[in-house]
Design a protein around this motif. Structure first.
Motif, PDB file in Angstrom:
ATOM      1  N   ARG A  32       0.771  -1.193   0.108  1.00  0.00           N
ATOM      2  CA  ARG A  32       0.019  -0.156   0.065  1.00  0.00           C
ATOM      3  C   ARG A  32       0.993   1.458   0.056  1.00  0.00           C
ATOM      4  O   ARG A  32       0.640   2.387  -0.768  1.00  0.00           O
ATOM      5  CB  ARG A  32      -0.952  -0.017   1.362  1.00  0.00           C
ATOM      6  CG  ARG A  32      -1.720  -1.260   1.575  1.00  0.00           C
ATOM      7  CD  ARG A  32      -2.779  -1.359   0.120  1.00  0.00           C
ATOM      8  NE  ARG A  32      -3.421  -0.218  -0.058  1.00  0.00           N
ATOM      9  CZ  ARG A  32      -4.003   0.262  -1.421  1.00  0.00           C
ATOM     10  NH1 ARG A  32      -3.611  -0.558  -2.373  1.00  0.00           N
ATOM     11  NH2 ARG A  32      -4.919   1.242  -1.518  1.00  0.00           N
ATOM     12  N   VAL A  33       1.816   1.187   1.068  1.00  0.00           N
ATOM     13  CA  VAL A  33       2.623   2.556   1.037  1.00  0.00           C
ATOM     14  C   VAL A  33       3.558   2.657  -0.235  1.00  0.00           C
ATOM     15  O   VAL A  33       3.763   3.705  -0.882  1.00  0.00           O
ATOM     16  CB  VAL A  33       3.325   2.766   2.370  1.00  0.00           C
ATOM     17  CG1 VAL A  33       4.129   3.791   2.537  1.00  0.00           C
ATOM     18  CG2 VAL A  33       2.513   2.507   3.497  1.00  0.00           C
ATOM     19  N   ILE A  34       4.299   1.736  -0.266  1.00  0.00           N
ATOM     20  CA  ILE A  34       5.474   1.742  -1.465  1.00  0.00           C
ATOM     21  C   ILE A  34       4.874   2.195  -2.747  1.00  0.00           C
ATOM     22  O   ILE A  34       5.531   2.944  -3.422  1.00  0.00           O
ATOM     23  CB  ILE A  34       6.456   0.778  -1.525  1.00  0.00           C
ATOM     24  CG1 ILE A  34       7.356   0.662  -0.078  1.00  0.00           C
ATOM     25  CG2 ILE A  34       7.383   0.674  -2.693  1.00  0.00           C
ATOM     26  CD1 ILE A  34       8.217  -0.356  -0.067  1.00  0.00           C
ATOM     27  N   PRO A  35       3.663   1.577  -3.137  1.00  0.00           N
ATOM     28  CA  PRO A  35       3.099   1.818  -4.558  1.00  0.00           C
ATOM     29  C   PRO A  35       2.846   3.352  -4.682  1.00  0.00           C
ATOM     30  O   PRO A  35       2.519   3.746  -5.647  1.00  0.00           O
ATOM     31  CB  PRO A  35       1.919   0.928  -4.832  1.00  0.00           C
ATOM     32  CG  PRO A  35       2.583  -0.327  -3.989  1.00  0.00           C
ATOM     33  CD  PRO A  35       3.259   0.222  -2.665  1.00  0.00           C
ATOM     34  N   SER A  36       2.746   4.030  -3.448  1.00  0.00           N
ATOM     35  CA  SER A  36       2.026   5.485  -3.642  1.00  0.00           C
ATOM     36  C   SER A  36       3.424   6.472  -3.332  1.00  0.00           C
ATOM     37  O   SER A  36       3.167   7.487  -3.339  1.00  0.00           O
ATOM     38  CB  SER A  36       1.235   5.599  -2.175  1.00  0.00           C
ATOM     39  OG  SER A  36      -0.105   4.808  -2.403  1.00  0.00           O
ATOM     40  N   GLU A  37       4.432   5.987  -3.300  1.00  0.00           N
ATOM     41  CA  GLU A  37       5.466   6.779  -2.897  1.00  0.00           C
ATOM     42  C   GLU A  37       5.614   8.078  -3.880  1.00  0.00           C
ATOM     43  O   GLU A  37       6.111   8.903  -3.625  1.00  0.00           O
ATOM     44  CB  GLU A  37       6.914   6.168  -2.903  1.00  0.00           C
ATOM     45  CG  GLU A  37       7.084   5.333  -1.628  1.00  0.00           C
ATOM     46  CD  GLU A  37       8.158   4.502  -1.374  1.00  0.00           C
ATOM     47  OE1 GLU A  37       8.656   4.436  -0.255  1.00  0.00           O
ATOM     48  OE2 GLU A  37       8.925   4.042  -2.595  1.00  0.00           O
ATOM     49  N   THR A  38       5.465   7.593  -5.308  1.00  0.00           N
ATOM     50  CA  THR A  38       5.811   8.507  -6.336  1.00  0.00           C
ATOM     51  C   THR A  38       4.697   9.725  -6.140  1.00  0.00           C
ATOM     52  O   THR A  38       5.162  11.266  -6.049  1.00  0.00           O
ATOM     53  CB  THR A  38       5.491   8.166  -7.719  1.00  0.00           C
ATOM     54  OG1 THR A  38       6.438   7.141  -7.863  1.00  0.00           O
ATOM     55  CG2 THR A  38       5.739   9.069  -8.764  1.00  0.00           C
ATOM     56  N   VAL A  39       3.404   9.747  -5.721  1.00  0.00           N
ATOM     57  CA  VAL A  39       2.606  10.489  -5.342  1.00  0.00           C
ATOM     58  C   VAL A  39       3.008  11.356  -4.067  1.00  0.00           C
ATOM     59  O   VAL A  39       2.866  12.541  -4.011  1.00  0.00           O
ATOM     60  CB  VAL A  39       1.204   9.895  -5.495  1.00  0.00           C
ATOM     61  CG1 VAL A  39       0.243  11.239  -4.868  1.00  0.00           C
ATOM     62  CG2 VAL A  39       0.527   9.343  -6.720  1.00  0.00           C
ATOM     63  N   LEU A  40       3.363  10.486  -2.974  1.00  0.00           N
ATOM     64  CA  LEU A  40       3.581  11.026  -1.828  1.00  0.00           C
ATOM     65  C   LEU A  40       4.792  11.856  -1.894  1.00  0.00           C
ATOM     66  O   LEU A  40       4.891  13.046  -1.271  1.00  0.00           O
ATOM     67  CB  LEU A  40       3.546  10.208  -0.667  1.00  0.00           C
ATOM     68  CG  LEU A  40       2.522   9.259  -0.396  1.00  0.00           C
ATOM     69  CD1 LEU A  40       2.909   8.012   0.272  1.00  0.00           C
ATOM     70  CD2 LEU A  40       1.442   9.910   0.371  1.00  0.00           C
ATOM     71  N   ASP A  41       5.861  11.631  -2.649  1.00  0.00           N
ATOM     72  CA  ASP A  41       7.091  12.585  -2.612  1.00  0.00           C
ATOM     73  C   ASP A  41       6.831  13.768  -3.234  1.00  0.00           C
ATOM     74  O   ASP A  41       7.349  14.771  -3.051  1.00  0.00           O
ATOM     75  CB  ASP A  41       7.989  11.460  -3.511  1.00  0.00           C
ATOM     76  CG  ASP A  41       8.628  10.508  -2.856  1.00  0.00           C
ATOM     77  OD1 ASP A  41       8.507  10.533  -1.651  1.00  0.00           O
ATOM     78  OD2 ASP A  41       9.292   9.573  -3.544  1.00  0.00           O
ATOM     79  N   ALA A  42       5.903  13.818  -4.397  1.00  0.00           N
ATOM     80  CA  ALA A  42       5.423  14.942  -4.759  1.00  0.00           C
ATOM     81  C   ALA A  42       4.781  16.057  -4.079  1.00  0.00           C
ATOM     82  O   ALA A  42       4.985  17.263  -4.613  1.00  0.00           O
ATOM     83  CB  ALA A  42       4.494  14.667  -6.352  1.00  0.00           C
ATOM     84  N   GLY A  43       4.199  15.916  -3.214  1.00  0.00           N
ATOM     85  CA  GLY A  43       3.385  16.728  -2.287  1.00  0.00           C
ATOM     86  C   GLY A  43       2.345  17.333  -2.985  1.00  0.00           C
ATOM     87  O   GLY A  43       1.804  16.750  -4.044  1.00  0.00           O
ATOM     88  N   GLY A  44       1.771  18.326  -2.359  1.00  0.00           N
ATOM     89  CA  GLY A  44       0.616  18.791  -2.765  1.00  0.00           C
ATOM     90  C   GLY A  44      -0.873  18.167  -2.613  1.00  0.00           C
ATOM     91  O   GLY A  44      -0.910  17.231  -1.674  1.00  0.00           O
TER      92      GLY A  44
END
Length: 404
Positions: A32-44
């Motif tokens: 759940r978390v690792i697949p979402s990293e790209t979005v989470l890293d981008a912020g906003g």
């Protein structure tokens, strides 16, 4: 972080798998978390929505705020039990925030040293994830390793409160925080051990502003802040005043150990990526796994992981028992930081050019490994502090007191 069942795992730590939480946390972070990293890293806004979704899922899975007090809405795990899960949770930088354990340092500090009003007003909200805090110690011209030179000052007001002025930097998460704990001088002069205090400052207060973001090797999340005569209520002073070094020492010992646990999880992730690449990638001279130099990378990385983990859990055991862990924390911090950089570097080498690009987490993990050697005190600080402590024992004729 591939679920490969590699030889890395080694002996289980105490209570690591007793109730299935270890597997559950590992699975949640991995799927759940690792697949979402790209979005989470981008912020906003998209990152905020993704984090909110992960938090809802963590609550539904019974994984929310596991090390935080049950009476405040957390999972109530002891630090010793939580330490067995922290590696898996910390395999992603976003794991602690997604699973609600990120406020552990602040909740512990406010529980021990906050006034009744502070505990009543903030603790449950921190555990619930409805408010965020940050910690401001380092200043542009004053390194965090020399807090006695802190230039930020808090002047007593006639109404019993404080007026705080100064500038801090490399303050994690300051842009989105509701409260910031500020190290300030409330008495004495620069260089004095007495007169340093910690104050809890609401970031909505007039005079508080975020000056700029300070990317760390390209990664977001660190900020420079300024306080210009910010009014702070009297009951937002932590402890009794003048005892900031003792409170900060407690926080640093716990915080450094938590970082080490999370670095172990990130190094395991890099190791798994390396081993999977070696086992599945072939060239004109056959599988990478058959190359002796690749095997050397795997062996050295496995050795670094296996020899670092016991050091970290020795520090965990001492902190959990309320004993002096300064030497063990110093050893663990240096070893874990070096280990993360070493293992990630080897994983990049085995991946070749692919390890430098955006298709794996290795660039981010390597950046974290390099920063780890400075975060929470540079390696040099811990090396000299531990060595001096050990040598003092020999100077008194008590060599038996030396670790090991």
């Amino acid at each position: 972080m591939a679920d490969t069942g590699t030889a890395y795992d080694g002996p289980a730590q105490p209570d690591a798998r007793a109730d299935g939480l270890g597997e559950a946390v590992d699975r949640f972070v991995r799927t759940r978390v690792i697949p979402s990293e790209t979005v989470l890293d981008a912020g906003g806004k998209e990152a905020a929505a993704a984090l909110a979704r992960l938090r809802t899922e963590a609550r539904a899975a019974g994984l929310w705020a596991l090390p935080l007090p049950a009476e405040l809405g957390g999972g109530g795990l002891t630090f010793r039990r939580y330490a067995a899960l922290a590696e898996a949770e910390g395999a992603s930088d976003h794991g602690p925030a997604a699973l609600g354990s990120a406020p552990l340092l602040d909740v512990t500090m406010l529980e021990r040293h906050g006034t009744a009003r502070v505990r009543e007003e903030y603790l449950e909200r921190l555990v619930a994830g409805s408010m965020r805090t940050c910690y401001a110690m380092t200043e542009p011209d004053v390194p965090g390793t020399d807090p006695l030179r802190t230039a930020t000052r808090a002047e007593a007001r006639a109404d019993g409160g404080w007026s705080v002025s100064g500038r801090k930097w490399f303050t994690s998460g300051a842009a989105g925080a509701d409260l910031v704990t500020v190290l300030a001088r409330t008495g004495g002069a620069a260089g004095d051990r007495e007169g340093l205090s910690l104050l809890l400052v609401p970031t909505a207060s007039p005079g508080f502003r975020v000056v700029r973001e300070l990317p760390v090797l390209g990664a977001a999340g660190q900020y420079e802040i300024e306080l210009d005569r910010v009014r702070v209520p009297a009951d937002h002073l932590l402890g009794t005043g003048g005892d900031a070094l003792a409170i900060a020492g407690e926080r640093l010992a716990l915080g450094r150990t938590l970082r080490c646990l999370r670095w172990l999880g990130q190094a395991r992730r890099a190791f798994d990526l390396m081993a999977e690449r070696a086992a599945t990638r072939s060239g004109s001279r056959g599988p990478l796994a058959e190359h002796q130099l690749v095997q050397q990378h795997v062996f050295d990385s496995l050795l670094a992981l296996r020899t670092t983990r016991p050091l970290v859990h020795e520090a965990v055991a001492l902190i959990a028992a309320g004993r002096d862990a300064r030497t063990e924390v110093g050893l663990a911090k240096v070893a874990a930081a070096r280990m993360l950089q070493q293992v990630t570097d080897s994983a990049i080498q085995v991946h070749g050019a692919a390890g430098l690009g955006p298709d794996t987490a290795l660039p981010s993990l390597f950046r974290g490994g390099r920063a780890a050697r400075i975060l929470d005190g540079p390696d040099e600080l811990h090396i000299t502090s531990v060595a001096r402590r050990v040598l003092r024992g020999y100077g008194r004729g008590h060599g038996a007191a030396t670790p090991g």
